[in-house]
Design a protein around this motif. Structure first.
Motif, mmCIF file in Angstrom:
data_model
loop_
_atom_site.group_PDB
_atom_site.id
_atom_site.type_symbol
_atom_site.label_atom_id
_atom_site.label_comp_id
_atom_site.label_asym_id
_atom_site.label_seq_id
_atom_site.Cartn_x
_atom_site.Cartn_y
_atom_site.Cartn_z
ATOM 1 N N GLY A 228 -92.067 -56.652 -48.256
ATOM 2 C CA GLY A 228 -91.025 -57.582 -47.824
ATOM 3 C C GLY A 228 -91.272 -59.025 -48.214
ATOM 4 N N PHE A 229 -92.368 -59.298 -48.920
ATOM 5 C CA PHE A 229 -92.660 -60.675 -49.333
ATOM 6 C C PHE A 229 -91.916 -61.012 -50.618
ATOM 7 N N ILE A 230 -91.521 -62.254 -50.733
ATOM 8 C CA ILE A 230 -90.715 -62.704 -51.866
ATOM 9 C C ILE A 230 -91.535 -62.703 -53.154
ATOM 10 N N ILE A 231 -90.963 -62.080 -54.176
ATOM 11 C CA ILE A 231 -91.547 -62.116 -55.509
ATOM 12 C C ILE A 231 -90.941 -63.295 -56.270
ATOM 13 N N GLU A 232 -89.610 -63.392 -56.198
ATOM 14 C CA GLU A 232 -88.888 -64.447 -56.927
ATOM 15 C C GLU A 232 -87.488 -64.558 -56.354
ATOM 16 N N ASN A 233 -86.875 -65.721 -56.579
ATOM 17 C CA ASN A 233 -85.458 -65.866 -56.219
ATOM 18 C C ASN A 233 -84.670 -66.155 -57.496
ATOM 19 N N TYR A 234 -83.410 -65.707 -57.496
ATOM 20 C CA TYR A 234 -82.571 -65.799 -58.690
ATOM 21 C C TYR A 234 -81.151 -66.222 -58.320
ATOM 22 N N PRO A 235 -80.479 -66.893 -59.234
ATOM 23 C CA PRO A 235 -79.032 -67.119 -59.070
ATOM 24 C C PRO A 235 -78.296 -65.973 -59.768
ATOM 25 N N TYR A 236 -77.892 -64.964 -59.030
ATOM 26 C CA TYR A 236 -77.293 -63.761 -59.607
ATOM 27 C C TYR A 236 -75.796 -63.674 -59.295
ATOM 28 N N SER A 237 -75.092 -63.063 -60.217
ATOM 29 C CA SER A 237 -73.699 -62.683 -59.976
ATOM 30 C C SER A 237 -73.728 -61.330 -59.266
ATOM 31 N N GLU A 238 -72.574 -60.892 -58.770
ATOM 32 C CA GLU A 238 -72.504 -59.592 -58.109
ATOM 33 C C GLU A 238 -72.943 -58.471 -59.059
ATOM 34 N N LYS A 239 -72.563 -58.572 -60.320
ATOM 35 C CA LYS A 239 -72.931 -57.557 -61.305
ATOM 36 C C LYS A 239 -74.444 -57.540 -61.523
ATOM 37 N N GLU A 240 -75.071 -58.718 -61.610
ATOM 38 C CA GLU A 240 -76.518 -58.794 -61.793
ATOM 39 C C GLU A 240 -77.257 -58.242 -60.575
ATOM 40 N N ILE A 241 -76.718 -58.496 -59.396
ATOM 41 C CA ILE A 241 -77.316 -57.958 -58.166
ATOM 42 C C ILE A 241 -77.310 -56.434 -58.225
ATOM 43 N N GLN A 242 -76.157 -55.872 -58.565
ATOM 44 C CA GLN A 242 -76.040 -54.416 -58.629
ATOM 45 C C GLN A 242 -76.950 -53.826 -59.709
ATOM 46 N N ASN A 243 -77.024 -54.486 -60.868
ATOM 47 C CA ASN A 243 -77.915 -54.011 -61.948
ATOM 48 C C ASN A 243 -79.375 -54.008 -61.492
ATOM 49 N N ALA A 244 -79.788 -55.061 -60.796
ATOM 50 C CA ALA A 244 -81.172 -55.145 -60.322
ATOM 51 C C ALA A 244 -81.459 -54.038 -59.313
ATOM 52 N N ILE A 245 -80.526 -53.810 -58.403
ATOM 53 C CA ILE A 245 -80.695 -52.743 -57.409
ATOM 54 C C ILE A 245 -80.740 -51.386 -58.108
ATOM 55 N N ASP A 246 -79.852 -51.185 -59.076
ATOM 56 C CA ASP A 246 -79.834 -49.928 -59.834
ATOM 57 C C ASP A 246 -81.143 -49.703 -60.588
ATOM 58 N N ASN A 247 -81.819 -50.784 -60.949
ATOM 59 C CA ASN A 247 -83.102 -50.703 -61.663
ATOM 60 C C ASN A 247 -84.294 -50.611 -60.708
ATOM 61 N N GLY A 248 -84.031 -50.399 -59.428
ATOM 62 C CA GLY A 248 -85.098 -50.171 -58.463
ATOM 63 C C GLY A 248 -85.675 -51.405 -57.804
ATOM 64 N N LYS A 249 -85.076 -52.565 -58.030
ATOM 65 C CA LYS A 249 -85.593 -53.780 -57.407
ATOM 66 C C LYS A 249 -85.030 -53.919 -55.991
ATOM 67 N N SER A 250 -85.845 -54.463 -55.097
ATOM 68 C CA SER A 250 -85.395 -54.756 -53.736
ATOM 69 C C SER A 250 -84.808 -56.164 -53.742
ATOM 70 N N ILE A 251 -83.498 -56.251 -53.702
ATOM 71 C CA ILE A 251 -82.797 -57.533 -53.752
ATOM 72 C C ILE A 251 -82.175 -57.818 -52.387
ATOM 73 N N ILE A 252 -82.499 -58.975 -51.856
ATOM 74 C CA ILE A 252 -81.983 -59.400 -50.557
ATOM 75 C C ILE A 252 -81.012 -60.544 -50.797
ATOM 76 N N THR A 253 -79.813 -60.414 -50.273
ATOM 77 C CA THR A 253 -78.797 -61.447 -50.494
ATOM 78 C C THR A 253 -78.681 -62.417 -49.322
ATOM 79 N N LYS A 254 -79.323 -62.097 -48.242
ATOM 80 C CA LYS A 254 -79.271 -62.946 -47.041
ATOM 81 C C LYS A 254 -80.440 -63.922 -47.055
ATOM 82 N N GLY A 255 -80.159 -65.203 -46.874
ATOM 83 C CA GLY A 255 -81.210 -66.218 -46.835
ATOM 84 C C GLY A 255 -81.788 -66.409 -45.447
#
Length: 102
Positions: free
Chosen positions: A12-39
Motif C-alpha cells: 500500500g505504499f506509494i511507488i509513484e504518482n502520475y497525471p493520468y487520463s481515464e484511459k491511462e488509468i484503465q491501461n495501468a490497471i489492466d497491466n496489473g498495477k495498483s492505481i489509486i485515484t483517491k488522494g
C-alpha cells in the motif's frame, strides 16, 4: 482530462504518482498495477499508505516514528531563523545605544 493518481506496492505504499487520463488509468490497471485515484490531501499523514481492506489512506508510520517526527517538527519550529535572530540583536544593540546616549 488528467487527474493525479498513485501507484502503490503490495503493502500500500506509494511507488509513484502520475497525471493520468481515464484511459491511462484503465491501461495501468489492466497491466496489473495498483492505481489509486483517491488522494489523502485532507488527512495529516507523514507516510501515506493505502489500506486495501478499507479502501482508505492510513498512516504508514508506527506510533514511535510519528512521535519522533512530531518532536522534530516542534524542535524546528522553536528555533528562530537567522533573520529573526539578527533582528533581535539589532533591536538590543539599538536599545543599548539609545540608553547609553541619555
Amino acid at each position: 482530462m488528467r487527474k493525479e493518481v498513485f501507484e502503490v506496492d503490495g503493502q500500500g505504499f506509494i511507488i509513484e504518482n502520475y497525471p493520468y487520463s481515464e484511459k491511462e488509468i484503465q491501461n495501468a490497471i489492466d497491466n496489473g498495477k495498483s492505481i489509486i485515484t483517491k488522494g489523502w490531501q485532507d488527512l495529516r499523514l507523514f507516510k501515506p499508505k493505502w489500506d486495501f481492506e478499507t479502501e482508505q489512506w492510513i498512516e504508514g508510520l508506527t506510533s514511535e516514528e510519528i512521535a519522533e517526527r512530531e518532536a522534530l517538527i516542534a524542535e524546528q519550529q522553536s528555533v528562530l531563523p537567522d533573520q529573526d535572530l539578527n533582528a533581535i540583536a539589532l533591536m538590543e544593540l539599538a536599545s543599548t545605544v539609545y540608553e547609553g546616549g541619555e
